[in-house]
Design an enzyme around this catalytic site. Structure first.
Site, PDB file in Angstrom:
ATOM      1  N   LYS A 114      97.097 -26.566 -59.163  1.00 21.83           N
ATOM      2  CA  LYS A 114      96.172 -25.462 -58.881  1.00 21.83           C
ATOM      3  C   LYS A 114      95.251 -25.217 -60.076  1.00 21.83           C
ATOM      4  CE  LYS A 114      99.186 -23.472 -55.437  1.00 21.83           C
ATOM      5  NZ  LYS A 114     100.413 -22.733 -55.166  1.00 21.83           N
ATOM      6  N   ASP A 167      96.525 -15.886 -50.935  1.00 26.72           N
ATOM      7  CA  ASP A 167      97.456 -16.626 -50.075  1.00 26.72           C
ATOM      8  C   ASP A 167      97.428 -16.065 -48.652  1.00 26.72           C
ATOM      9  OD1 ASP A 167      98.746 -18.854 -51.082  1.00 26.72           O
ATOM     10  OD2 ASP A 167     100.271 -17.708 -52.153  1.00 26.72           O
ATOM     11  N   GLN A 220     103.740 -17.932 -57.135  1.00 27.95           N
ATOM     12  CA  GLN A 220     104.307 -19.165 -56.592  1.00 27.95           C
ATOM     13  C   GLN A 220     105.703 -18.903 -56.026  1.00 27.95           C
ATOM     14  OE1 GLN A 220     102.653 -22.223 -56.510  1.00 27.95           O
ATOM     15  NE2 GLN A 220     104.381 -22.861 -55.243  1.00 27.95           N
TER      16      GLN A 220
END
Length: 282
Positions: free
Chosen positions: A52, A119, A96
């Site tokens: 990322k 997200d 995460q």
């Protein structure tokens, strides 16, 4: 023989578009920024987080990786999220997953501002997806939609079957296909006559985490088969949820593993970060 949907190629094209957009935004004084928090030493998570960071660098987005030790308390993590919610140079926040067992995942997701939830996991953003009034889309389902549409495949009026009902992929994937005017069936571990239902699909999206689960007898000739799975066999080889060798003989289009859906997920995260930056500076 199926036409291969090349996720690497489509992802590269979208990233080039994103890089141009980032350049244009910076010219207007808007600097997109993504903060990624990782708690603990999970090796797979560490790889994802590094990827990322590299992707952000590639397109010109500022990125900040915050590594916290395994023993970090939930209170400390929530305090860090609160700080990032208030920082103007951070457009998007991603924690995460999975988190260590002593930290409540739902509480952490709820703590991220819906305006920075790139997200699209928060209840607010999930609700917006449900009614079709979304700002952000969950990255993997959004990537699947890009793969289909950029391959010139018509969705409207088609029968779509999604195998899997997770909050991250299956459920939102079904909603996005529905918003695109497909007729959608969701299948899962309790579905009866699964093979029969799958054979009705013009578009089959498989996201169940079982290696080579979908076999050729479950696929309608000419169908579009999107394999979201990523499994590692005993010999170390990566494989999807679809038996690629046999299914590619009858499908019209198919995504490979690796190189299909995988490259799209981080690309759509970058896109969400741009959307967040734009809206926060509107």
């Amino acid at each position: 023989m199926a036409q291969i949907i090349d996720g690497k190629k489509i992802s590269a094209a979208i990233r080039a578009e994103i890089a141009e957009e980032v350049k244009a935004m910076k010219a207007q004084g808007i600097y997109p920024g993504l903060a990624v928090i990782i708690v603990g030493e999970n090796p797979a998570s560490q790889v994802y987080v590094r990827n990322k960071g590299k992707a952000c660098e590639e397109v010109g987005i500022y990125s900040e990786i915050i590594a916290m030790p395994e023993e970090t308390t939930e209170e400390t993590l929530l305090a860090k999220i609160d700080e990032l919610n208030r920082r103007k140079e951070i457009s998007g926040i991603l924690v995460q997953l999975p988190l260590p067992k002593h930290i409540n995942e739902a509480s952490v997701i709820a703590a991220i501002s819906p305006d920075k939830d790139v997200d699209a996991f928060s209840e607010v953003n999930v609700g917006k997806i449900m009614i079709g009034n979304h700002r952000f889309l969950p990255c993997t389902p959004a990537g699947v939609m890009e793969l289909i549409t950029r391959s010139g495949i018509e969705i409207q009026g088609k029968n779509a079957v999604v195998i899997g009902r997770s909050n991250i992929v299956g459920k939102p994937q079904a909603m996005l296909l529905l918003h695109a005017n497909a007729t959608v069936t969701i299948c899962h571990s309790r579905t009866k006559n699964l093979a029969e239902i799958c054979r009705t699909a013009d578009i089959l999206v498989v996201a169940i985490g079982k290696a080579d689960f979908v076999t050729v007898d479950m696929v309608k000739p000419g169908a579009v088969v999107i394999d979201v799975g990523m499994n590692r066999k005993a010999n170390g080889k990566l494989t999807g949820d679809v038996d690629y060798a046999s299914v590619s003989e009858v499908a019209g289009y198919i995504t490979p593993v690796p190189g299909g859906v995988g490259p799209m997920t981080i690309t759509m995260l970058l896109k969400n970060t741009l959307t967040a930056a734009r809206e926060q500076n509107a």
